[in-house]
Design a protein around this motif. Structure first.
Motif, PDB file in Angstrom:
ATOM      1  N   VAL A   1      40.048  -1.071  51.897  1.00  0.00           N
ATOM      2  CA  VAL A   1      39.245  -1.250  53.211  1.00  0.00           C
ATOM      3  C   VAL A   1      40.033  -2.109  53.396  1.00  0.00           C
ATOM      4  O   VAL A   1      40.286  -3.279  53.665  1.00  0.00           O
ATOM      5  CB  VAL A   1      37.913  -1.848  53.155  1.00  0.00           C
ATOM      6  N   PRO A   2      40.617  -1.827  54.769  1.00  0.00           N
ATOM      7  CA  PRO A   2      41.773  -2.699  55.770  1.00  0.00           C
ATOM      8  C   PRO A   2      40.601  -4.172  56.254  1.00  0.00           C
ATOM      9  O   PRO A   2      39.021  -3.368  56.905  1.00  0.00           O
ATOM     10  CB  PRO A   2      42.263  -2.402  57.047  1.00  0.00           C
ATOM     11  N   PHE A   3      40.824  -4.992  55.795  1.00  0.00           N
ATOM     12  CA  PHE A   3      39.370  -6.274  56.488  1.00  0.00           C
ATOM     13  C   PHE A   3      39.407  -5.533  57.931  1.00  0.00           C
ATOM     14  O   PHE A   3      38.409  -6.043  57.965  1.00  0.00           O
ATOM     15  CB  PHE A   3      41.036  -7.868  56.458  1.00  0.00           C
ATOM     16  N   ALA A   4      40.005  -5.404  58.861  1.00  0.00           N
ATOM     17  CA  ALA A   4      40.260  -5.379  60.018  1.00  0.00           C
ATOM     18  C   ALA A   4      38.613  -4.354  60.365  1.00  0.00           C
ATOM     19  O   ALA A   4      38.735  -3.577  61.383  1.00  0.00           O
ATOM     20  CB  ALA A   4      40.845  -4.538  60.718  1.00  0.00           C
ATOM     21  N   ASP A   5      38.768  -3.558  59.144  1.00  0.00           N
ATOM     22  CA  ASP A   5      37.560  -1.942  58.907  1.00  0.00           C
ATOM     23  C   ASP A   5      36.477  -2.816  59.314  1.00  0.00           C
ATOM     24  O   ASP A   5      35.083  -2.732  59.696  1.00  0.00           O
ATOM     25  CB  ASP A   5      38.272  -1.535  59.075  1.00  0.00           C
ATOM     26  N   LEU A   6      36.425  -4.576  58.845  1.00  0.00           N
ATOM     27  CA  LEU A   6      34.634  -4.834  57.987  1.00  0.00           C
ATOM     28  C   LEU A   6      34.752  -5.340  59.478  1.00  0.00           C
ATOM     29  O   LEU A   6      33.136  -5.568  59.504  1.00  0.00           O
ATOM     30  CB  LEU A   6      35.040  -5.633  56.938  1.00  0.00           C
ATOM     31  N   LEU A   7      35.416  -5.574  60.480  1.00  0.00           N
ATOM     32  CA  LEU A   7      34.474  -6.170  61.271  1.00  0.00           C
ATOM     33  C   LEU A   7      33.800  -5.070  62.696  1.00  0.00           C
ATOM     34  O   LEU A   7      34.750  -3.888  63.683  1.00  0.00           O
ATOM     35  CB  LEU A   7      35.977  -7.311  62.672  1.00  0.00           C
ATOM     36  N   SER A   8      32.586  -5.002  62.824  1.00  0.00           N
ATOM     37  CA  SER A   8      32.162  -3.740  63.350  1.00  0.00           C
ATOM     38  C   SER A   8      31.060  -4.174  64.665  1.00  0.00           C
ATOM     39  O   SER A   8      31.151  -5.823  64.586  1.00  0.00           O
ATOM     40  CB  SER A   8      30.614  -3.987  62.536  1.00  0.00           C
TER      41      SER A   8
END
Length: 531
Positions: free
Chosen positions: A166-173
């Motif tokens: 999971v790209p870290f950036a995709d955790l930023l919602s």
């Protein structure tokens, strides 16, 4: 009892507060104040205000929640110093998840143990460690991976990994995390610390512990919201996490983060950011000792002891202190204005109770030395517990709540305290505490030795390094034994735990109780000096 009243007041002092509350105070009062400056070795410098730090932490909390992570779940943060570390750590706090910050020198054996011990649900890491994390911890629901290695471009693209990271950036919602009432006794974080058993212990902090670490550290150092510090020591450890990060954000100051210590960059970064104070270790100031000292803004450095020669050389006040993961902050500290004699670690901090006990349990007075015991409030001024290890908790505390630190402290005739030794079988390698028994258990796994004893050899930069004395099994090939043992350690231990030398002997010296006389083995080892 008076002690019970004091304990109750400590607990009450945390009512209505937690780590998100701490950030919110500064977001409300000075949202545009710089909270974090990122100074990578490669790439652009970055800045986060208090409002931006909170927003990114809450964004990550929302992203974790959308992937099924809930309050009380354990999340491994396996990152070198970076902006992502701070966002992940504070993001877990916003969600009510428990941030498990792990040493990035860990090998597969360590990571598997860490994850299993806390039943971690996911991990956040960087490209260098991603495959190792996935292979070591197959039970994790997902592994999130940053797009850089502490500011450096990754050696290989993320899509080269053998799993769906999971790209870290995709955790930023863009969503919002669930609103939680402030609960100072909610579990906050875990740091694994070496013990005298063969496996590390999980030191569990509550939110009250984190607040205490920040508040009391700031009080001892007299921090203000116009102060700036540099954190180059690893954020996965208490020193940088409690003394630097939390103390700074409790007091509303600015935290400058570097990937790691760099002697060549130290003064440039310090001067550019007008750093005013520093938590450091002897290794760092030894490394810059031969450099010219420029005009700077530092007023104070804190380290292992009050060192007037260092203060004079660098033109700063030097505070001495003692603390450990279990005490959150300095249990012993010098006073900024009354530093005491050279080499002292100070006197008991006002926030703690202290006893120094002889072998028979009697209290040691001036002129003596003994094992340091500390009393505080578990979950507030002392760690909550060794998570998942009731025997370790029972062994660590006596019936009156006194915590046995295992450190031997000397008291001079005037009452000043000095670190003397570790009563437990521990080594101090740089800034790392290392259990000899853990290394010994790994060496016994080689099937080459009948018995072994790991001891510390004095080292001019690292304080101590591990070496081992071994009795070979009958018929074992001793010509390649040293290389085999060292390679086996490299495969199964973090690099700072790897023995630097192997001494093959016919027998080990014994005490009257037939224990290995490690003091005698240490005496056989000459100090490694700069020359």
């Amino acid at each position: 009892m008076l002690s019970d009243q004091i304990d109750a007041s400590r607990i009450q002092s945390m009512d209505g507060m937690d780590i998100p509350w701490m950030l919110s105070q500064w977001v409300r009062r000075s949202p545009d104040k710089v909270a974090v400056v990122w100074e990578p070795f490669t790439g652009d410098r970055a800045v986060l205000t208090y409002a931006e730090l909170q927003a990114q932490a809450r964004s990550l909390a929302a992203g974790l929640h959308e992937r099924g992570v809930r309050s009380g779940d354990f999340v491994i943060i396996h990152l070198d110093n970076s902006l992502e570390f701070l966002i992940a750590w504070y993001g877990c706090a916003e969600l009510g998840a428990v941030a498990v910050s792990t040493n990035t020198h860990s090998v597969a054996r360590d990571l598997s143990y860490f994850s299993d011990h806390v039943s971690a649900v996911c991990a956040i890491t960087q490209p260098t460690y991603a495959q190792l994390m996935f292979d070591s911890c197959p039970e994790l629901r997902f592994v999130a991976v940053t797009d850089n290695d502490a500011g450096e471009p990754p050696a290989a693209p993320i899509d080269a990994l053998t799993f769906d990271a999971v790209p870290f950036a995709d955790l930023l919602s863009n969503g919002q995390p669930p609103e939680l009432p402030a609960d100072p006794m909610r579990n906050l974080s875990v740091q694994f610390t070496s013990g005298t058993t063969s496996r590390p212990k999980a030191v569990l902090w509550t939110h009250a512990n984190g607040l205490w670490a920040g508040k009391v550290s700031a009080i001892h150092m007299r921090l203000r919201n116009d102060d700036t510090t540099i954190a180059f020591m690893p954020l996965f450890h208490t020193n940088a996490q409690g003394y630097s990060m939390l103390a700074t954000h409790w007091s509303g100051g600015t935290l400058v983060v570097q990937p790691k210590f760099s002697a060549s960059r130290f003064w440039d970064v310090s001067i550019a950011n007008k750093a005013t104070w520093l938590s450091t270790i002897p290794f760092a100031f030894k490394a810059i000792a031969n450099q010219p000292v420029p005009d700077h803004h530092y007023r104070m450095w804190g380290t292992a002891a009050h060192l007037p020669s260092i203060a004079e050389h660098f033109g700063v006040q030097v505070m001495g202190w003692w603390g450990m993961t279990e005490t959150l902050t300095h249990g012993i500290v010098t006073d900024y204005d009354q530093p005491g004699p050279s080499g002292t670690i100070g006197r008991v901090a006002p926030e703690y109770e202290l006893q120094i006990r002889d072998d028979d349990g009697s209290i040691v007075g001036p002129g003596g030395k003994g094992v340091l015991h500390v009393r505080g409030v578990r979950g507030v001024s002392l760690f909550k517990e060794y998570y998942g290890n009731p025997q370790a908790n029972a062994d660590a505390f006596d019936e009156n709540g006194w915590f046995n630190t295992g450190d031997v402290i000397r008291i001079d005739d005037d009452g000043w305290l000095y670190f003397s030794d570790r009563s437990k079988d521990m080594l101090k390698v740089g800034a790392e505490n290392v259990a000899a028994s853990e290394i010994e258990s790994v060496i016994m796994m080689t099937g080459l030795v009948d018995e072994c004893a790991v001891v510390a050899q004095k080292h001019f930069m690292l304080d101590e390094i591990p070496v081992v004395f071994v009795i070979p099994l009958p018929g074992a090939d001793t010509s390649t034994m040293a290389d085999t043992i060292i390679e086996h350690c490299r495969a199964n231990l973090a690099d700072f735990k790897v023995v630097r030398d192997v001494h093959i002997v016919d027998e080990l010296p014994r005490s009257m109780l037939n224990k290995v006389a490690k003091a005698e083995l240490r005496s056989r080892l000459p100090e490694i000096t700069q020359s």
